[in-house]
Design a protein around this motif. Sequence first.
Motif, PDB file in Angstrom:
ATOM      1  N   LYS A 234       0.849  -1.186   0.000  1.00 17.63           N
ATOM      2  CA  LYS A 234       0.000   0.000   0.000  1.00 17.63           C
ATOM      3  C   LYS A 234       0.887   1.239   0.000  1.00 17.63           C
ATOM      4  CE  LYS A 234      -3.866  -1.958   2.587  1.00 17.63           C
ATOM      5  NZ  LYS A 234      -4.829  -1.865   3.663  1.00 17.63           N
TER       6      LYS A 234
ATOM      7  N   HIS B  57      -7.360  -0.638  -0.272  1.00 17.22           N
ATOM      8  CA  HIS B  57      -8.598  -1.395  -0.037  1.00 17.22           C
ATOM      9  C   HIS B  57      -9.463  -0.710   1.011  1.00 17.22           C
ATOM     10  CE1 HIS B  57     -11.299  -4.764   0.524  1.00 17.22           C
ATOM     11  NE2 HIS B  57     -11.020  -4.799   1.815  1.00 17.22           N
ATOM     12  N   ASP B  58     -10.736  -0.554   0.685  1.00 14.38           N
ATOM     13  CA  ASP B  58     -11.699   0.049   1.604  1.00 14.38           C
ATOM     14  C   ASP B  58     -13.057  -0.568   1.284  1.00 14.38           C
ATOM     15  OD1 ASP B  58     -13.497   1.541   3.026  1.00 14.38           O
ATOM     16  OD2 ASP B  58     -13.091   3.421   1.975  1.00 14.38           O
TER      17      ASP B  58
ATOM     18  N   GLU C 142     -16.147   1.378  -0.083  1.00 16.47           N
ATOM     19  CA  GLU C 142     -16.317   1.989  -1.409  1.00 16.47           C
ATOM     20  C   GLU C 142     -16.649   0.939  -2.475  1.00 16.47           C
ATOM     21  OE1 GLU C 142     -14.070   2.229  -4.350  1.00 16.47           O
ATOM     22  OE2 GLU C 142     -13.017   0.505  -3.532  1.00 16.47           O
TER      23      GLU C 142
END
Lengths: 150, 150
Positions: A34, B129-130, B133
């Motif tokens: 990330k 990453h979420d 959403e």
Amino acid sequence: MSSLPVAGTLPAGVVLTPLRRIAHPLGDVVHGMKAGDDGFAGFGEAYFSHVLGGATKGWKRHRRMVLNLLVPAGTVDFHLHDEAGGHGATVRIDAQSPARLTVPPGLWMAFSAVGGAPALVLNLASLPHDPAEADTAPLERFARVPWEMP
Amino acid sequence: MSSLPVAGTLPAGVVLTPLRRIAHPLGDVVHGMKAGDDGFAGFGEAYFSHVLGGATKGWKRHRRMVLNLLVPAGTVDFHLHDEAGGHGATVRIDAQSPARLTVPPGLWMAFSAVGGAPALVLNLASLPHDPAEADTAPLERFARVPWEMP
């Protein structure tokens, strides 16, 4: 660091980060990197390097690029050599136990597909490819630290 | 677009970019994405998704994330569905003829490993990453455009 797959002396600035492999009945999901993770130094380019079973690619030394190396398939020995410090290390990463290897500029690096099978390396590089910022040397130039089972 | 592996109507904003595979005697090098390439929308996270042979993962729709999808191993059918437009497409990418599929937010996407072998997908996502959403839907919800040999 005793549980991480390292032989020899890890040069300063090298970061080895275990990654999550999340089991899924249709196929696992594997973390890579990330933005903001330890070792992240910006995104310049992502590219893959296949390695035939038993083959070793290298040596190569980047002057400015930070490498973030992943192993999507197979098992790879990453050979690091710190020419100024006169020491090196081998880091073994297997796709089944994923980890990310961050290599700062200035270190010599080579890598081998071990175990007889081909392997795949993904470099999430901090800069786009620029041959002018990299040096190469033949494999005989530096000794490789032999891998020993930890 | 006739030479690119698409069946159906590619939704607006989808970009399919052929990638170079550079032959090398110790293992080929394959391009992925450079910052600034067509379809690049920032780097948020890189993660892999394995797909077992014959399996299909999806549907999933991201509200903000731009996906940049690569196939490091195997052959993958990416199924796209534009719910507002009422049409869709299937894009087939094989690791031997690499290409990058850019999927903008708002489209439903599913993907299958075809040819009987497992496959691997790399998403170079514009955001980390979420789950908040993204929406998911069962595979039965939308028809998939069947692949036809171009």
